[in-house]
Motif scaffolding. Sequence first.
Motif, short mmCIF file in Angstrom:
data_model
loop_
_atom_site.label_atom_id
_atom_site.label_comp_id
_atom_site.label_asym_id
_atom_site.label_seq_id
_atom_site.Cartn_x
_atom_site.Cartn_y
_atom_site.Cartn_z
N VAL A 14 0.83 -1.22 0.00
CA VAL A 14 0.00 0.00 0.00
C VAL A 14 0.86 1.27 0.00
O VAL A 14 0.36 2.37 0.22
CB VAL A 14 -0.99 0.03 1.19
CG1 VAL A 14 -1.97 -1.12 1.10
CG2 VAL A 14 -0.24 0.00 2.53
N ALA A 15 2.16 1.11 -0.22
CA ALA A 15 3.06 2.27 -0.11
C ALA A 15 3.16 3.06 -1.40
O ALA A 15 3.54 4.24 -1.39
CB ALA A 15 4.45 1.80 0.31
N TYR A 16 2.82 2.43 -2.53
CA TYR A 16 2.99 3.10 -3.81
C TYR A 16 1.72 3.04 -4.66
O TYR A 16 0.89 2.14 -4.47
CB TYR A 16 4.13 2.45 -4.61
CG TYR A 16 5.51 2.78 -4.07
CD1 TYR A 16 6.24 3.83 -4.63
CD2 TYR A 16 6.06 2.06 -3.02
CE1 TYR A 16 7.50 4.15 -4.14
CE2 TYR A 16 7.32 2.37 -2.52
CZ TYR A 16 8.04 3.41 -3.09
OH TYR A 16 9.28 3.72 -2.60
N GLY A 17 1.63 3.96 -5.57
CA GLY A 17 0.56 3.92 -6.55
C GLY A 17 1.08 3.35 -7.85
O GLY A 17 1.88 2.42 -7.83
N LYS A 18 0.65 3.91 -8.97
CA LYS A 18 0.98 3.30 -10.24
C LYS A 18 1.60 4.25 -11.27
O LYS A 18 1.57 3.98 -12.46
CB LYS A 18 -0.29 2.65 -10.83
CG LYS A 18 -0.69 1.34 -10.16
CD LYS A 18 0.24 0.20 -10.53
CE LYS A 18 -0.19 -1.15 -9.95
NZ LYS A 18 0.10 -1.29 -8.52
N THR A 19 2.19 5.36 -10.80
CA THR A 19 2.92 6.17 -11.77
C THR A 19 4.23 5.47 -12.14
O THR A 19 4.70 4.60 -11.39
CB THR A 19 3.22 7.59 -11.21
OG1 THR A 19 4.21 8.21 -12.03
CG2 THR A 19 3.73 7.54 -9.79
N GLY A 20 4.81 5.81 -13.28
CA GLY A 20 6.07 5.23 -13.69
C GLY A 20 7.15 5.42 -12.63
O GLY A 20 8.02 4.57 -12.43
N TYR A 21 7.07 6.55 -11.94
CA TYR A 21 8.02 6.84 -10.87
C TYR A 21 7.94 5.76 -9.79
O TYR A 21 8.96 5.30 -9.27
CB TYR A 21 7.70 8.22 -10.29
CG TYR A 21 8.66 8.71 -9.24
CD1 TYR A 21 10.02 8.84 -9.51
CD2 TYR A 21 8.21 9.06 -7.97
CE1 TYR A 21 10.90 9.32 -8.54
CE2 TYR A 21 9.09 9.54 -7.00
CZ TYR A 21 10.44 9.66 -7.29
OH TYR A 21 11.30 10.12 -6.34
N ASP A 22 6.73 5.34 -9.47
CA ASP A 22 6.53 4.29 -8.48
C ASP A 22 7.12 2.97 -8.98
O ASP A 22 7.85 2.28 -8.25
CB ASP A 22 5.03 4.09 -8.19
CG ASP A 22 4.39 5.33 -7.58
OD1 ASP A 22 5.13 6.14 -6.98
OD2 ASP A 22 3.16 5.48 -7.72
N ALA A 23 6.81 2.62 -10.22
CA ALA A 23 7.27 1.35 -10.78
C ALA A 23 8.80 1.32 -10.85
O ALA A 23 9.43 0.31 -10.48
CB ALA A 23 6.66 1.14 -12.16
N LEU A 24 9.40 2.41 -11.31
CA LEU A 24 10.86 2.44 -11.42
C LEU A 24 11.52 2.36 -10.05
O LEU A 24 12.54 1.69 -9.88
CB LEU A 24 11.30 3.72 -12.15
CG LEU A 24 11.01 3.72 -13.66
CD1 LEU A 24 11.26 5.11 -14.26
CD2 LEU A 24 11.85 2.67 -14.39
N ARG A 25 10.93 3.01 -9.05
CA ARG A 25 11.50 2.94 -7.70
C ARG A 25 11.41 1.51 -7.15
O ARG A 25 12.35 1.00 -6.56
CB ARG A 25 10.78 3.92 -6.77
CG ARG A 25 11.19 5.37 -7.00
CD ARG A 25 10.62 6.28 -5.94
NE ARG A 25 9.16 6.33 -5.99
CZ ARG A 25 8.40 6.89 -5.06
NH1 ARG A 25 8.95 7.41 -3.98
NH2 ARG A 25 7.08 6.94 -5.19
#
Lengths: 576, 576
Positions: free
Chosen positions: B104-115
């Motif tokens: 539940v710490a991240y959403g779904k922007t590319g920034y989230d996925a790359l991190r």
Amino acid sequence: MSNKPYVDFEPKWVKTPAPANSYRSIFRWGDPDFVKYPKESLYKLMKERFVMTDEDFKNYTGSIGMEEVKLDMPSKLDQVHIDALKEIVGEDFITTEDYPRLAVAYGKTGYDALRLRAGQIDSLPDVVVYPDTSEQVEKIVEYSTLHNIPLYVYGGGSSVTRGVEPTKGGISLDMRKRFNKVISFNEIDQTITVQSGMSGPQLEEALNNAPANFGASRKYTCGHFPQSFEYSSVGGWVVTRGAGQNSTYYGCITDIVMGQKYATPIGVIKTSSYPREATGPNLNQIMMGGEGAFGVLTEVTLKVFRYMPENRKRFSYIFKDWETAQKAAREMMQCEAGFSSVFRLSDPEETNLMLRLYNVDETPLWKMLNSKGYKDMERCLFLGFTDGEKGFSNNVAKNIKRIAKQFGGMSLTSFVTKSWEKGRFNDPYLRDTLMDFGVTTDTLECTVNWSNMSQVHRDVREVCHALPNTIVTTHMSHCYPQGANLYFIFITKMDDAEEFRRYHATILDAIQKSGASMSHHHGIGKMFGPWLEGSLGKTEYGVFKALKDYFDKDYNMNPGGTLGLDTPEDEKRFLK
Amino acid sequence: MSNKPYVDFEPKWVKTPAPANSYRSIFRWGDPDFVKYPKESLYKLMKERFVMTDEDFKNYTGSIGMEEVKLDMPSKLDQVHIDALKEIVGEDFITTEDYPRLAVAYGKTGYDALRLRAGQIDSLPDVVVYPDTSEQVEKIVEYSTLHNIPLYVYGGGSSVTRGVEPTKGGISLDMRKRFNKVISFNEIDQTITVQSGMSGPQLEEALNNAPANFGASRKYTCGHFPQSFEYSSVGGWVVTRGAGQNSTYYGCITDIVMGQKYATPIGVIKTSSYPREATGPNLNQIMMGGEGAFGVLTEVTLKVFRYMPENRKRFSYIFKDWETAQKAAREMMQCEAGFSSVFRLSDPEETNLMLRLYNVDETPLWKMLNSKGYKDMERCLFLGFTDGEKGFSNNVAKNIKRIAKQFGGMSLTSFVTKSWEKGRFNDPYLRDTLMDFGVTTDTLECTVNWSNMSQVHRDVREVCHALPNTIVTTHMSHCYPQGANLYFIFITKMDDAEEFRRYHATILDAIQKSGASMSHHHGIGKMFGPWLEGSLGKTEYGVFKALKDYFDKDYNMNPGGTLGLDTPEDEKRFLK
């Protein structure tokens, strides 16, 4: 309504124009030369319902206000302030004279009319200013904030909530004279930006003549036609969250506004003008409904619509009873065939009156209705017309016809609708004529969901009828898939302002207790202010206080009860 | 998109499901078993555009996240608080374990996925709580306020603005497990009230089966279908002011919401649920867009619509160029014939890609387009479908056809639209597949008025294309008579989170400088927060601060950048 001469007795209707500078010219609705009075059959019906006789219509019950306004209430504002204001707007555009001050002191609720007839001047601005530009308004707001001078705005003056009343004196901005210009027109976006003091007819005229005025490729319409259209202003529509009689198609003003500019004590607020945004709480929706308590609305950007009256389809139907008629109206609003422009359903008591008002009693329809089982005081009149592109308009009318039939409605052709259209903006004149004989009429309106409509209708009528010899008519207008506006009109023998106020309060209590919303489109003003916190809930209402504290912490903008923001705690009404 | 086997080289697409408890199961979109990868012709086109070779698709550029989540980041919340929360929700509905916290710490922007691919854990809640009732949420908000514990909410997790990210640790409420029930259904009013954690499919399923579920007389639909539909929640739609792909007919969520209930630090806020009101600023519109910064949304009352897919008319047209296509779209939106449900116009670069994505390159249409003068990289694809009552739906389609012809559009039949429908909710899966090879794709969207559309399109594309070898596609959707949403998708070789962030910021700068609104329906979150004050203006933005101070003066609700409310001054961006 009918030009036929009276056969028997005719009351001494006041048919002469209200003299210039008279009280009557202030409390009377609109055009001083226009007079409206009931035709004989209606007059007879009214006498019967009010238990009055011809004797009661031989003499006026009080002053009819023909005398010139002369007050012994000099301006209390220091000359230094008046000079400063002159500096801002120019010396020709500011006055401390009696008439122009009284002319902006009241709106148009029955309470206002009764007070003015009795010469009861509860409120008066010290000075009236006629601004020309937004920059001038900004300077005036800045000045009044700096010196703690109450600031009020008078747009069209048709408020029925004491919205414009300068209860604390100070400055009143009269927007009618100069603050009424078009700022820009954008045909690509189909928008127009205007100064807030522009009147309904000025705006519609500008748009209908867009080719000549702006070099546009076609004519446009504003789509917003409240009953007060001729004597209301764009700014008034916006700050009170108004709705026009064609709102079912065009939307309420909150749907039509694209952007706003305000002069507030903390500076200029300019909202965006995009069709939609996801950038936090919606600033346009926060400012609309402020009723001048956050600042002065200076400029408004509105959607405009194509002017296509040739596509209009008029209709009217009669239903056997209120429950069935409601169901038909609900199906029309929920069937997803598009919405008609005017969509108006009268309850049995209103239908009884309206069929006479629209002269149906003079046509063969009248007898036919009775013979077909549409009984008086049970039957309900439904009327309206469609707008929009031709195919759209036709499809809406076709579905309304289909559904009306399904629910046992009988078509009354477009005749009734045309009669309604003729009187749609001038019914308020009738009030003044009757008031001369001590018969008062006024309106209250509220929003209901479909599932609560019958109960609200029953509860509110019951309270209205508790006053003997009262006519209470109700119609549903401004309809939605989830509910509608219920509009109550009461007509009763009453000529005292305090009695009016008590009666009005009792009905407002009833509206709230019944579970309806306090206002669909008239706003809150100072008259409904005491109820607002109780109606919304303390924590919810606190949001308004937080906004007020942000914009106008010293309470100089439309002070003295607006939205109940500075209403003393012991005057507030909590019903829940 | 196409099941044909590759003829030449096929990249090592990851086709195995993401293992349970793996990083991949968190950063990947949706269903762990569903895989989407480009067909061969598209793969070849992409290589060409990105200047890549088959070699680049033989090995993954970094971790593909198959390993189990194991963190060395124990919960920092005192046991006394955890015990108190257990007391509220029951001990089975709270956890401090690694996986559910990271989930539940991240959403779904590319920034989230790359991190997440890089194992970069910037934020983590100390505890995850699964509430069941509004009363539990109210107690949790009360508790977190009392003890100054940051509180976050995770609905569907599809945020592309870092909206759900618990940047300050504390409590995260995961609404998916239990906070997803229908509270009431009202067929008379056509409304449904649900808990905010209900997912799109849960809601639509409930409404499509209204006869069985609620004893209703017919089936209904929610009308709200964002691309994230399957993994988004009602609460997320509302607090971010979302819009679905069918919004041109059904409206955005702000049009669909009737009422809301929030648990805030100062108590419960319950708005009214009337179709319209004139009772001061609109509380529903103040709360929508709060993004959890004012409190936790617990219950929502929504309009529902009749489910009539049998009336749907699909259409698609190709126009010769972007300017002509825009004009046609504008005329369709302004002609007042009713709005179609899906209404989507792709620019030349998107059309180039889409015709392949929808397999038009495998049909005879492909050649015909070229021979008829609809040139590649100039032509624009327009598609959609209508909804509503049969006559209404037909009339909308008929007018779209008429206007398309008038502007030189050629019909591509319903084939293309059907292809689009197949992929409408699963395009996000494609991103994960490409990212394994260091190709990143993401989106930005904004609102424009018609008169500013060409400029915004040009300016933003120019900035996007400044990064070499980038595909930038744009479509117009969510259209209005006064403007539309422009949706930009960029695809580029990029595998570093900070590089993504800088690129994203550059595009956001460009959107603002071009005069567009920052967001039409994605919201602001923590990622766009630094721009908001500059975008709205200082005095205007101050309203949001005033609201925050009213609801949550200690900044415990979704703190750490939401709406820029607690963004440090030196991190804010002012472009105007």
